[in-house]
Motif scaffolding. Structure first.
Motif, PDB file in Angstrom:
ATOM      1  N   THR A  32      41.706  38.450  55.647  1.00 33.91           N
ATOM      2  CA  THR A  32      42.828  37.777  56.534  1.00 33.91           C
ATOM      3  C   THR A  32      43.447  38.572  57.664  1.00 33.91           C
ATOM      4  N   GLU A  51      46.216  49.387  56.528  1.00 34.68           N
ATOM      5  CA  GLU A  51      45.807  49.014  55.174  1.00 34.68           C
ATOM      6  C   GLU A  51      46.176  50.133  54.267  1.00 34.68           C
ATOM      7  N   LYS A  52      46.839  49.792  52.937  1.00 34.34           N
ATOM      8  CA  LYS A  52      47.063  50.914  52.072  1.00 34.34           C
ATOM      9  C   LYS A  52      45.936  51.838  51.354  1.00 34.34           C
ATOM     10  N   THR A  59      40.959  41.870  47.337  1.00 32.62           N
ATOM     11  CA  THR A  59      39.895  40.819  46.950  1.00 32.62           C
ATOM     12  C   THR A  59      38.729  40.575  47.982  1.00 32.62           C
ATOM     13  N   SER A  60      38.758  41.219  49.195  1.00 30.07           N
ATOM     14  CA  SER A  60      37.806  40.898  49.983  1.00 30.07           C
ATOM     15  C   SER A  60      36.493  41.689  49.980  1.00 30.07           C
ATOM     16  N   THR A  64      32.581  35.962  45.469  1.00 28.79           N
ATOM     17  CA  THR A  64      31.145  35.447  45.053  1.00 28.79           C
ATOM     18  C   THR A  64      30.299  35.825  46.404  1.00 28.79           C
ATOM     19  N   LEU A  66      30.280  34.108  49.301  1.00 27.09           N
ATOM     20  CA  LEU A  66      29.783  32.786  49.833  1.00 27.09           C
ATOM     21  C   LEU A  66      30.382  32.353  50.997  1.00 27.09           C
ATOM     22  N   ALA A 196      52.367  50.405  54.015  1.00 29.58           N
ATOM     23  CA  ALA A 196      53.812  49.773  54.638  1.00 29.58           C
ATOM     24  C   ALA A 196      54.664  49.991  53.287  1.00 29.58           C
ATOM     25  N   PRO A 233      46.956  39.697  47.405  1.00 30.03           N
ATOM     26  CA  PRO A 233      47.577  39.453  46.030  1.00 30.03           C
ATOM     27  C   PRO A 233      48.931  40.219  46.060  1.00 30.03           C
ATOM     28  N   GLY A 375      43.999  30.811  50.313  1.00 27.87           N
ATOM     29  CA  GLY A 375      42.828  30.664  51.149  1.00 27.87           C
ATOM     30  C   GLY A 375      41.768  31.091  50.542  1.00 27.87           C
ATOM     31  N   LEU A 377      37.986  33.453  51.760  1.00 33.85           N
ATOM     32  CA  LEU A 377      37.101  34.314  52.683  1.00 33.85           C
ATOM     33  C   LEU A 377      36.640  33.435  53.960  1.00 33.85           C
ATOM     34  N   THR A 378      36.002  32.195  53.567  1.00 32.78           N
ATOM     35  CA  THR A 378      35.492  31.298  54.654  1.00 32.78           C
ATOM     36  C   THR A 378      36.422  30.863  55.830  1.00 32.78           C
TER      37      THR A 378
HETATM   38  P1  FAD Z   1      43.037  41.201  50.288  1.00 30.18           P
HETATM   39  O1  FAD Z   1      41.258  41.307  50.383  1.00 30.18           O
HETATM   40  O2  FAD Z   1      43.098  41.593  48.709  1.00 30.18           O
HETATM   41  O3  FAD Z   1      43.526  42.139  51.334  1.00 30.18           O
HETATM   42  C1  FAD Z   1      44.981  42.306  51.010  1.00 30.18           C
HETATM   43  C2  FAD Z   1      44.901  43.886  51.749  1.00 30.18           C
HETATM   44  O4  FAD Z   1      46.247  44.178  51.551  1.00 30.18           O
HETATM   45  C3  FAD Z   1      44.364  44.802  50.461  1.00 30.18           C
HETATM   46  O5  FAD Z   1      43.237  45.481  51.154  1.00 30.18           O
HETATM   47  C4  FAD Z   1      45.591  45.669  50.279  1.00 30.18           C
HETATM   48  O6  FAD Z   1      45.075  46.916  49.850  1.00 30.18           O
HETATM   49  C5  FAD Z   1      46.494  45.515  51.449  1.00 30.18           C
HETATM   50  N1  FAD Z   1      47.575  45.843  51.214  1.00 30.18           N
HETATM   51  C6  FAD Z   1      48.544  45.402  50.068  1.00 30.18           C
HETATM   52  N2  FAD Z   1      49.624  45.936  50.028  1.00 30.18           N
HETATM   53  C7  FAD Z   1      49.809  46.836  51.126  1.00 30.18           C
HETATM   54  C8  FAD Z   1      50.881  47.488  51.833  1.00 30.18           C
HETATM   55  N3  FAD Z   1      52.045  47.581  51.356  1.00 30.18           N
HETATM   56  N4  FAD Z   1      50.629  48.230  53.134  1.00 30.18           N
HETATM   57  C9  FAD Z   1      49.333  48.156  53.477  1.00 30.18           C
HETATM   58  N5  FAD Z   1      48.216  47.363  52.937  1.00 30.18           N
HETATM   59  C10 FAD Z   1      48.585  46.733  51.613  1.00 30.18           C
HETATM   60  N6  FAD Z   1      36.176  32.851  49.258  1.00 30.18           N
HETATM   61  C11 FAD Z   1      35.305  32.383  49.853  1.00 30.18           C
HETATM   62  O7  FAD Z   1      35.593  31.865  50.991  1.00 30.18           O
HETATM   63  N7  FAD Z   1      33.851  32.282  49.481  1.00 30.18           N
HETATM   64  C12 FAD Z   1      33.645  32.899  48.212  1.00 30.18           C
HETATM   65  O8  FAD Z   1      32.530  32.843  47.414  1.00 30.18           O
HETATM   66  C13 FAD Z   1      34.836  33.473  47.389  1.00 30.18           C
HETATM   67  N8  FAD Z   1      34.569  33.924  45.912  1.00 30.18           N
HETATM   68  C14 FAD Z   1      35.586  34.420  45.099  1.00 30.18           C
HETATM   69  C15 FAD Z   1      35.444  35.039  44.072  1.00 30.18           C
HETATM   70  C16 FAD Z   1      36.487  35.515  43.417  1.00 30.18           C
HETATM   71  C17 FAD Z   1      36.279  36.257  42.124  1.00 30.18           C
HETATM   72  C18 FAD Z   1      37.773  35.869  44.202  1.00 30.18           C
HETATM   73  C19 FAD Z   1      38.665  36.551  43.634  1.00 30.18           C
HETATM   74  C20 FAD Z   1      37.891  35.152  45.364  1.00 30.18           C
HETATM   75  C21 FAD Z   1      36.768  34.644  46.037  1.00 30.18           C
HETATM   76  N9  FAD Z   1      37.169  33.979  47.355  1.00 30.18           N
HETATM   77  C22 FAD Z   1      36.169  33.265  48.057  1.00 30.18           C
HETATM   78  C23 FAD Z   1      38.284  33.888  47.976  1.00 30.18           C
HETATM   79  C24 FAD Z   1      38.618  35.390  48.831  1.00 30.18           C
HETATM   80  O9  FAD Z   1      37.806  36.355  48.184  1.00 30.18           O
HETATM   81  C25 FAD Z   1      39.874  35.721  49.290  1.00 30.18           C
HETATM   82  O10 FAD Z   1      40.499  34.480  49.822  1.00 30.18           O
HETATM   83  C26 FAD Z   1      40.083  36.691  50.328  1.00 30.18           C
HETATM   84  O11 FAD Z   1      39.304  37.772  50.170  1.00 30.18           O
HETATM   85  C27 FAD Z   1      41.262  37.188  50.441  1.00 30.18           C
HETATM   86  O12 FAD Z   1      41.738  38.037  51.424  1.00 30.18           O
HETATM   87  P2  FAD Z   1      42.964  38.565  51.879  1.00 30.18           P
HETATM   88  O13 FAD Z   1      42.658  39.583  53.127  1.00 30.18           O
HETATM   89  O14 FAD Z   1      43.868  37.766  51.971  1.00 30.18           O
HETATM   90  O15 FAD Z   1      43.253  39.699  50.557  1.00 30.18           O
END
Ligand code: FAD
Length: 548
Positions: A32, A51-52, A59-60, A64, A66, A196, A233, A375, A377-378
């Motif tokens: 995201t 990025e911390k 989560t990224s 799965t 996909l 942060a 998260p 939301g 990944l897609t």
């Molecule tokens: P994250 O990837 O968690 O990124 C947030 C980042 O913020 C982290 O790297 C963290 O270290 C950083 N951060 C946190 N606090 C701080 C701070 N204070 N300072 C600096 N950085 C910080 N979606 C799909 O489209 N297809 C799928 O097949 C799919 N399968 C899934 C299966 C599972 C088991 C799960 C759990 C999720 C799945 N999803 C899927 C959903 C998808 O993975 C998530 O929606 C997406 O990865 C979320 O990305 P994000 O960037 O919001 O969060």
């Protein structure tokens, strides 16, 4: 070979970060945040992403993997979500063709299963329609004979038919890093291992954050006209720091995947099927190279920093897979690796983890901080567009100087090729004297796309420097990720850039020894620091097979 080390490059970035003011600070380097940084950069905003930990370490890298519309969300009547992410996958495929691969998914219909032929046929028809699936790729209903021909490992006594539909396979962590690289190419500055900590305000408006450097231990402030919180998260932690956490907050749900060798689970293709004894839940089994992964679970969980795999999680997946493929007879010792991640979902009282919506949501605080959570990944690109649009509404002076969102037309790094087969052949031809195998080059291409050319060029340098080196491409891959992908710690490379810990686990120890001497030279890390990081990586590696 002389080049600026990873630490050298990082120090240069840090000096810019400390001395300049940015238009936008993005917190979080998951898919995201990376998508937001790309969107902001291409609109002309002076952007900093911090990025911390490492990119995609949340989560990224634990999904799965996909790029999909989420067939199961139809059951929850999430038509809008299915439509949006279904259409988005076309764009991701076009813009990162080396990372997104169409994959036929088989949905076997079984006796006493939750789906009958009519239900599956209508459901997937609606899915294809909403997701805008092209006519040649639309679902096909199968007889039991056809289903068993596609997947002979299924239980012939149990199968009543099947449905074949189209999903897209990806590598979530690599998609994130390609977004980061593309954002940087467009002028964004992105840095990992910078956390942060506390918001900085001017006249009640958020204007940056104090930060903690995870490599040097230093604390300093970063300044920006505004902030977008994309901490996945951890979004609520940042909202708490901004004193803007409201009743609408996150509820985390844990998802586990297990990895087996293809020998132990010799499926011929990807499948999506009912979990026996857990009504309404389904899991995927997806072959990938020499491995197969199966998942996922969906249970509420509190601790975003330590999503573990419990014995109950492992047993749940083993039982589900064995029930569908009785001949596989999988046991705990067949598990080669695992991962566990948490979904940042929006809380709705009275709903189970599986029932909570996967829609994203924006929160705008009084201080002007925009937070985005939920939301898929897609759907990262649309989420990014919405976040920047919301942020620009709060900053009209910036809006007047920015371009419209153009990310649907921006091809990511690595996508500079027309035909995969021809490109790999060119790589083979260019290897000349250096030892290589076609499979190794194909694997590199699937991860780095057209950037594999650079890896082959580095392999020449490695080989010319040491003619006894038996795996110059392996060393060159590490060198590439250190130079171009901000790899600092062994974990960055083995878990997220190369995916080796998940899908080639048996090679990790050997490669660790082979690459040991290169680390200090390539990264510029002090020996003692590297040893600490190697010990941390040892724990991470062990954890993939420890089920508490
Ligand atoms: P994250 O990837 O968690 O990124 C947030 C980042 O913020 C982290 O790297 C963290 O270290 C950083 N951060 C946190 N606090 C701080 C701070 N204070 N300072 C600096 N950085 C910080 N979606 C799909 O489209 N297809 C799928 O097949 C799919 N399968 C899934 C299966 C599972 C088991 C799960 C759990 C999720 C799945 N999803 C899927 C959903 C998808 O993975 C998530 O929606 C997406 O990865 C979320 O990305 P994000 O960037 O919001 O969060």
């Amino acid at each position: 070979m002389s080049f600026n080390t990873a630490i050298g490059q990082r120090n240069q970035k840090l000096s810019v970060i400390k001395n300049e003011k940015f238009d936008l600070l993005v917190i979080g380097g998951g898919v995201t945040g990376a998508g937001i940084a790309l969107d902001a950069a291409c609109r002309g905003l002076k952007t900093l992403l911090i990025e911390k930990d490492d990119y995609a370490s949340g989560t990224s890298s634990k999904s799965t993997k996909l790029i999909h519309g989420g067939l199961r969300y139809l059951k929850q009547f999430e038509f809008g979500l299915v439509r949006e992410v279904g259409r988005e996958r076309e764009i991701v495929w076009r813009n990162a063709p080396h990372l997104v691969h169409p994959e036929k998914m088989l949905l076997p219909l079984v006796k006493n299963g939750s789906l009958n032929k009519l239900g599956a046929s209508v459901g997937i028809y609606v899915y294809d329609y909403l997701a805008g699936v092209k006519s040649g790729e639309r679902r096909k209903m199968l007889s039991s004979e056809e289903t068993l021909k596609l997947e002979p490992l299924l239980d012939a006594k149990n199968v009543t038919g099947g449905a074949l539909y189209t999903e897209y396979r990806t590598d979530d962590a690599r998609l994130t890093i390609e977004l980061i690289k593309t954002a940087e190419n467009l002028g964004a500055l992105c840095i990992n291992y910078l956390k942060a900590d506390q918001p900085i305000y001017e006249n009640g408006k958020i204007k940056g954050f104090t930060t903690l450097d995870g490599i040097t231990g230093e604390a300093f402030s970063v300044r920006a006209e505004g902030v977008i919180n994309a901490a996945g998260p951890w979004v609520d932690e940042i909202r708490k720091a901004d004193a803007s956490l409201s009743n609408k907050h996150l509820k985390l749900s844990k998802g586990v995947h297990l990895v087996f060798s293809l020998e132990k689970l010799p499926v011929k293709q990807s499948l999506y099927f009912d979990v026996k004894g857990d009504k309404g839940r389904m899991i995927f089994v997806i072959p990938r190279g020499r491995a197969v992964y199966a998942g996922t679970t969906d249970t509420f969980y509190e601790d975003a920093d330590h999503p573990n795999v419990t014995q109950a999680d492992a047993t749940y997946i083993l039982n589900a897979v064995n029930a569908m493929f009785p001949d596989a007879k999988l046991v705990r010792s067949d598990i080669e690796s695992s991962w566990s991640g948490v979904r940042p979902l929006i809380m709705e009282a009275g709903k189970s983890a599986s029932e909570l919506s996967r829609k994203d949501e924006l929160f705008v605080s009084q201080s002007g901080m925009v937070s985005i959570a939920g939301g898929k990944l897609t759907g990262y690109r649309k989420m990014a567009e919405r976040s920047i649009d919301a942020w620009l509404k709060l900053h009209p002076y910036a809006a007047s100087n920015t371009k419209k969102c153009e990310t649907q037309n921006i091809r990511l790094t690595g996508s500079d090729f027309k035909n995969k087969k021809e490109f790999v052949q060119r790589l083979v031809d260019s290897c000349g004297q250096i030892p290589y195998s076609v499979i190794q080059l194909e694997n590199l291409f699937e991860k780095y796309g057209s950037e594999t050319e650079k890896i082959v060029a580095y392999a020449y340098d490695v080989f010319n420097g040491d003619r006894t080196c038996i795996n110059p491409l392996g060393k060159a891959e590490l060198l590439y990720t250190i130079r171009h992908e901000q790899v600092i710690k062994p974990e960055d490379y083995f878990v997220r850039r190369s995916g080796m810990v998940y899908f080639n686990r048996n090679q990790v120890e050997e490669m660790q020894i082979e690459l040991a001497s290169a680390w200090v030279d390539f990264t510029g890390l002090e020996e003692i620091k590297l040893q600490n990081y190697q010990a941390d990586f040892g724990h991470t590696l062990a954890k993939t097979l420890q089920f508490q």
